[in-house]
Design an enzyme around this catalytic site. Sequence first.
Site, PDB file in Angstrom:
ATOM      1  N   PHE A 188       0.829  -1.209   0.000  1.00 42.55           N
ATOM      2  CA  PHE A 188       0.000   0.000   0.000  1.00 42.55           C
ATOM      3  C   PHE A 188       0.866   1.263   0.000  1.00 42.55           C
ATOM      4  O   PHE A 188       0.487   2.286  -0.564  1.00 42.55           O
ATOM      5  CB  PHE A 188      -0.901  -0.027   1.250  1.00 42.55           C
ATOM      6  CG  PHE A 188      -1.945   1.036   1.303  1.00 42.55           C
ATOM      7  CD1 PHE A 188      -3.173   0.863   0.681  1.00 42.55           C
ATOM      8  CD2 PHE A 188      -1.716   2.219   2.002  1.00 42.55           C
ATOM      9  CE1 PHE A 188      -4.138   1.857   0.735  1.00 42.55           C
ATOM     10  CE2 PHE A 188      -2.674   3.210   2.061  1.00 42.55           C
ATOM     11  CZ  PHE A 188      -3.894   3.024   1.425  1.00 42.55           C
ATOM     12  N   ALA A 240       4.467  -8.150  -2.523  1.00 40.89           N
ATOM     13  CA  ALA A 240       3.763  -9.435  -2.674  1.00 40.89           C
ATOM     14  C   ALA A 240       2.460  -9.340  -1.895  1.00 40.89           C
ATOM     15  O   ALA A 240       2.483  -9.176  -0.674  1.00 40.89           O
ATOM     16  CB  ALA A 240       4.627 -10.578  -2.133  1.00 40.89           C
ATOM     17  N   HIS A 264      -9.354  -7.368   2.061  1.00 40.54           N
ATOM     18  CA  HIS A 264      -8.155  -6.534   2.195  1.00 40.54           C
ATOM     19  C   HIS A 264      -7.256  -6.635   0.963  1.00 40.54           C
ATOM     20  O   HIS A 264      -6.709  -5.642   0.492  1.00 40.54           O
ATOM     21  CB  HIS A 264      -7.391  -6.969   3.446  1.00 40.54           C
ATOM     22  CG  HIS A 264      -6.450  -5.936   3.968  1.00 40.54           C
ATOM     23  ND1 HIS A 264      -6.877  -4.729   4.487  1.00 40.54           N
ATOM     24  CD2 HIS A 264      -5.096  -5.906   4.039  1.00 40.54           C
ATOM     25  CE1 HIS A 264      -5.822  -4.013   4.844  1.00 40.54           C
ATOM     26  NE2 HIS A 264      -4.733  -4.713   4.590  1.00 40.54           N
ATOM     27  N   ARG A 304       7.023 -17.754  -8.055  1.00 41.49           N
ATOM     28  CA  ARG A 304       7.347 -16.632  -8.949  1.00 41.49           C
ATOM     29  C   ARG A 304       8.509 -15.790  -8.418  1.00 41.49           C
ATOM     30  O   ARG A 304       8.919 -14.821  -9.032  1.00 41.49           O
ATOM     31  CB  ARG A 304       6.105 -15.753  -9.124  1.00 41.49           C
ATOM     32  CG  ARG A 304       5.038 -16.432  -9.958  1.00 41.49           C
ATOM     33  CD  ARG A 304       3.639 -15.864  -9.711  1.00 41.49           C
ATOM     34  NE  ARG A 304       2.633 -16.542 -10.516  1.00 41.49           N
ATOM     35  CZ  ARG A 304       2.156 -17.768 -10.259  1.00 41.49           C
ATOM     36  NH1 ARG A 304       2.591 -18.452  -9.219  1.00 41.49           N
ATOM     37  NH2 ARG A 304       1.243 -18.314 -11.043  1.00 41.49           N
TER      38      ARG A 304
HETATM   39  N1  INI Z   1       0.702  -5.651   2.271  1.00 47.98           N
HETATM   40  C1  INI Z   1       1.352  -6.402   1.355  1.00 47.98           C
HETATM   41  O1  INI Z   1       2.347  -5.956   0.766  1.00 47.98           O
HETATM   42  N2  INI Z   1       0.904  -7.659   1.063  1.00 47.98           N
HETATM   43  C2  INI Z   1      -0.195  -8.198   1.661  1.00 47.98           C
HETATM   44  O2  INI Z   1      -0.534  -9.376   1.355  1.00 47.98           O
HETATM   45  C3  INI Z   1      -0.887  -7.436   2.627  1.00 47.98           C
HETATM   46  N3  INI Z   1      -2.069  -7.975   3.290  1.00 47.98           N
HETATM   47  O3  INI Z   1      -2.491  -9.076   2.921  1.00 47.98           O
HETATM   48  O4  INI Z   1      -2.592  -7.389   4.177  1.00 47.98           O
HETATM   49  C4  INI Z   1      -0.402  -6.123   2.941  1.00 47.98           C
HETATM   50  N4  INI Z   1      -1.012  -5.347   3.849  1.00 47.98           N
HETATM   51  C5  INI Z   1      -0.371  -4.211   4.467  1.00 47.98           C
HETATM   52  C6  INI Z   1      -0.595  -2.931   3.667  1.00 47.98           C
HETATM   53  O5  INI Z   1       0.155  -2.952   2.471  1.00 47.98           O
HETATM   54  C7  INI Z   1      -0.161  -1.696   4.472  1.00 47.98           C
HETATM   55  O6  INI Z   1       1.217  -1.773   4.752  1.00 47.98           O
HETATM   56  C8  INI Z   1      -0.911  -1.525   5.799  1.00 47.98           C
HETATM   57  O7  INI Z   1      -2.316  -1.580   5.595  1.00 47.98           O
HETATM   58  C9  INI Z   1      -0.554  -0.138   6.450  1.00 47.98           C
HETATM   59  O8  INI Z   1      -0.934   0.943   5.602  1.00 47.98           O
END
Ligand code: INI
Length: 159
Positions: A62, A85, A93, A132
């Site tokens: 994110f 990933a 989510h 991958r």
């Molecule tokens: N972030 C990832 O990079 N991969 C994931 O699979 C994932 N899941 O599944 O929750 C994930 N969540 C965290 C997100 O990217 C943020 O860092 C978090 O919400 C704080 O902003």
Amino acid sequence: MAIIEGRFTDASGLRIGIVVARFNDLVTNKLLSGCLDCLQRHGIDTAETSDQLDIAWVPGSFELPMIAQSLARSGQFQVIITLGAVIRGDTPHFDVVVAEASKGIATVSRETGIPVIFGVLTTDTMQQALERAGIKSNLGWSYALQALEMGSLMAKINS
Ligand code: INI
């Protein structure tokens, strides 16, 4: 008629920024290794003392677009690679993180004019992600190649 295309061997003047997500770092560390291996074999200095490469770590996918944007706006990099990933769980989510990462990365690219490579694996399982990221092939390698191509292409267009 002009045919404009990037090469993989014009890396000498290139500065590359890599942004890596720590979430699922079992996978993202492997993507990073593949990526660095490819860059090094194409003439990029990947040593810790390198002037050609900076690596930024973020909590999760994110956050990739925000830091990619900061690096792109700094004017120090001709191309940015994002590595993440996102693995599907039982909640929505996954979709939220994937949508924000992909839209955000595309927006940074377009708005800054700096190519930002979308190196985010989106899979149903950890097994698929690992396949991958080195067990079968390593897409980190491909993301590095795409970065070299886009960096070279943009240099040609801008020259
Ligand atoms: N972030 C990832 O990079 N991969 C994931 O699979 C994932 N899941 O599944 O929750 C994930 N969540 C965290 C997100 O990217 C943020 O860092 C978090 O919400 C704080 O902003």
